[in-house]
Write an enzyme that holds these catalytic residues in place. Structure first.
Site, PDB file in Angstrom:
ATOM      1  N   CYS A  58      -6.793  -3.856   3.802  1.00  0.00           N
ATOM      2  CA  CYS A  58      -6.704  -2.157   3.729  1.00  0.00           C
ATOM      3  C   CYS A  58      -7.553  -1.258   2.935  1.00  0.00           C
ATOM      4  CB  CYS A  58      -5.381  -1.067   4.217  1.00  0.00           C
ATOM      5  SG  CYS A  58      -5.078   0.194   3.836  1.00  0.00           S
ATOM      6  N   CYS A  66       1.191  -1.398  -0.003  1.00  0.00           N
ATOM      7  CA  CYS A  66       0.069  -0.283  -0.454  1.00  0.00           C
ATOM      8  C   CYS A  66       1.237   1.189   0.141  1.00  0.00           C
ATOM      9  CB  CYS A  66      -0.697  -0.074   1.053  1.00  0.00           C
ATOM     10  SG  CYS A  66      -2.182   1.161   1.912  1.00  0.00           S
ATOM     11  N   HIS A 103       0.581  -3.865   6.440  1.00  0.00           N
ATOM     12  CA  HIS A 103      -0.558  -3.675   7.302  1.00  0.00           C
ATOM     13  C   HIS A 103      -1.279  -4.192   6.512  1.00  0.00           C
ATOM     14  CE1 HIS A 103      -0.170  -0.312   4.391  1.00  0.00           C
ATOM     15  NE2 HIS A 103      -1.888  -0.329   4.550  1.00  0.00           N
ATOM     16  N   SER A 127       0.464   3.410   1.946  1.00  0.00           N
ATOM     17  CA  SER A 127       1.056   3.769   3.263  1.00  0.00           C
ATOM     18  C   SER A 127       2.244   3.437   3.829  1.00  0.00           C
ATOM     19  CB  SER A 127      -0.016   3.205   3.883  1.00  0.00           C
ATOM     20  OG  SER A 127      -1.691   4.307   4.075  1.00  0.00           O
ATOM     21  N   HIS A 174       5.235   5.742   1.775  1.00  0.00           N
ATOM     22  CA  HIS A 174       4.827   6.712   2.190  1.00  0.00           C
ATOM     23  C   HIS A 174       6.000   7.601   4.188  1.00  0.00           C
ATOM     24  CE1 HIS A 174       2.053   9.004   0.527  1.00  0.00           C
ATOM     25  NE2 HIS A 174       0.847   8.456   1.248  1.00  0.00           N
TER      26      HIS A 174
END
Ligand code: PAD
Ligand code: ZN
Ligand code: ZN
Length: 376
Positions: free
Chosen positions: A175, A47, A68, A49, A52
């Protein structure tokens, strides 16, 4: 031979430093303590995220085991765990659901106070880590850590799912899918016949498009600077797509032009940039428009905007994990997937062995993939 109660040595991808590739290392995973669950991860998606954190936009304590968005099988449970047992198929929950805090008790909330997102410590709720590598403790990522063959989570951060569900697909319910879809159907509560704009057509944005469509939106405008994302967005329900780079005007003015000067009813920022968050707000109807922030804001960022944007009546909301109460919603979303109420296959553009994790990140960064699922 049972591994219960023993330290497990296994492979994991470690983020030692920002802006560097992840390193596959052998790590030690401690047995679950009371009210904790050790999970063998079967599949995990990549993902934005996670990226990031690697890029440094989302500040986390390092070294860390990222990941995650996953699905797996319970290996063992600590004392007092009753919600799952060894052998159960499960999805780790990056937003826990403790059932007792104000958000869990409120019918409107979902961001459980046990979450490790808003003020990340990178540890289990008791303040310690279950991972070590080369004698160093590794941090846990948002209550999950799934870029590893085995992980340990608190019992509030895991839920049992239908054993028949394909783990290499339903991991997206952990997610990307749930976040995007829920931002439309749960957080915004998009109404039938409305006009929506989705900024960012990655895995989460396309899921927001699906949510808008499921809610009966009559116009869904996809916004992305990568035109290669448009064909799939249309396949998922976007009625038209615009590339801000094709216009001299700001994108919010373009969206007003496209909607006869009214603006959209609902807009979604699914990128994670402050400029597009404000543009998405300014794109919605000046009085009853609602704009939802789904993209993770860079840690060291602030937004300044003209208060008139809100004074006239607009609503600005954020949505973590699509507003779903995780333990309640995830098994139902898995059942809905099994009942063919929505599809996940178009979101999965690549499947790679876990060892090729850095290749998966490159596919995301270059805009070539929607979701890469890593299998172990
Ligand atoms: P992604 O990188 O697959 O998709 C982002 C899309 O945005 C890409 O298609 C880009 O081309 C596009 N884009 C980039 N810059 C611009 C721009 N200036 N204008 C228009 N489009 C642009 O990411 P993703 O779908 O995995 O995640 C999207 C965001 O959602 C990201 O910030 C991620 O961290 C966040 C997220 N939030 C939650 C949550 O709970 N709120 C959960 C999961 C992901
Ligand atoms: Zn995510
Ligand atoms: Zn709670």
């Amino acid at each position: 031979m049972s591994t219960a109660g023993k330290v497990i040595k296994c492979k994991a991808a470690i983020c030692w430093e920002i802006k560097k590739p992840l390193v596959i290392e052998q790590i030690e995973v401690a047995p679950p303590k009371a009210h904790e669950v050790r999970i063998k991860i079967v599949a995990t998606g990549i993902c934005r995220s996670d990226d990031h954190v690697i890029s440094g936009a989302f500040t986390m304590p390092l070294p860390m085991v990222l990941g995650h968005e996953a699905a797996g099988v319970v290996e063992s449970v600590g004392e007092g765990v009753t919600c799952v047992k060894p052998g159960d198929h499960v999805i780790p929950l990056f937003v826990p659901q403790c059932g007792n805090c104000s958000s869990c008790r409120s019918t409107r909330g979902n961001l459980c106070s046990q979450n490790d997102l808003s003020e990340p410590r990178g540890l289990m709720p008791d303040g310690t880590s279950r991972f070590t590598c080369k004698g160093k403790n590794l941090h846990h990522f948002i209550s999950t850590s799934t870029f590893t063959e085995y992980t340990v989570v608190h019992e509030t951060s895991v839920v049992k799912i239908d054993a028949a569900a394909p783990l290499e697909k339903v991991c997206l319910i952990g997610c990307g899918f749930s976040t995007g879809y829920g931002s439309a159907v749960q957080t915004a509560q998009v109404e039938r016949g409305s006009t929506c704009a989705v900024f960012g057509l990655g895995g989460v944005g396309l899921s927001a498009v699906m949510g808008c469509k499921a809610a009966g939106a009559s116009r869904i405008i996809g916004v992305d600077i990568n035109k290669n994302k448009f064909a799939k967005a249309k396949e998922m329900g976007a009625t038209e797509c615009v590339n801000p780079l094709d216009y001299k005007k700001p994108i919010n003015e373009v969206l007003f032009d496209l909607t006869g000067g009214e603006g959209v009813d609902y807009s979604f920022e699914v990128i994670g940039r402050t400029d597009t968050m404000t543009a998405a707000l300014a794109s919605c109807h000046m009085n009853y428009g609602t704009s939802v922030i789904v993209g993770v804001p860079p840690s060291a960022s602030e937004i300044s905007f003209h208060p008139m944007l809100l004074f006239t009546g607009r609503t600005w909301k954020g949505s973590v994990f699509g507003g779903w109460k995780s333990k309640d919603a995830v098994p139902k979303l898995v059942s809905d997937f099994m009942g063919k109420k929505f599809v996940l296959d178009p979101l999965i553009t690549h499947t790679l062995p876990f060892e090729k994790i850095n290749e998966g990140f490159e596919l995301l960064r270059s805009g070539k993939s929607i979701r890469t699922v890593l299998t172990f």
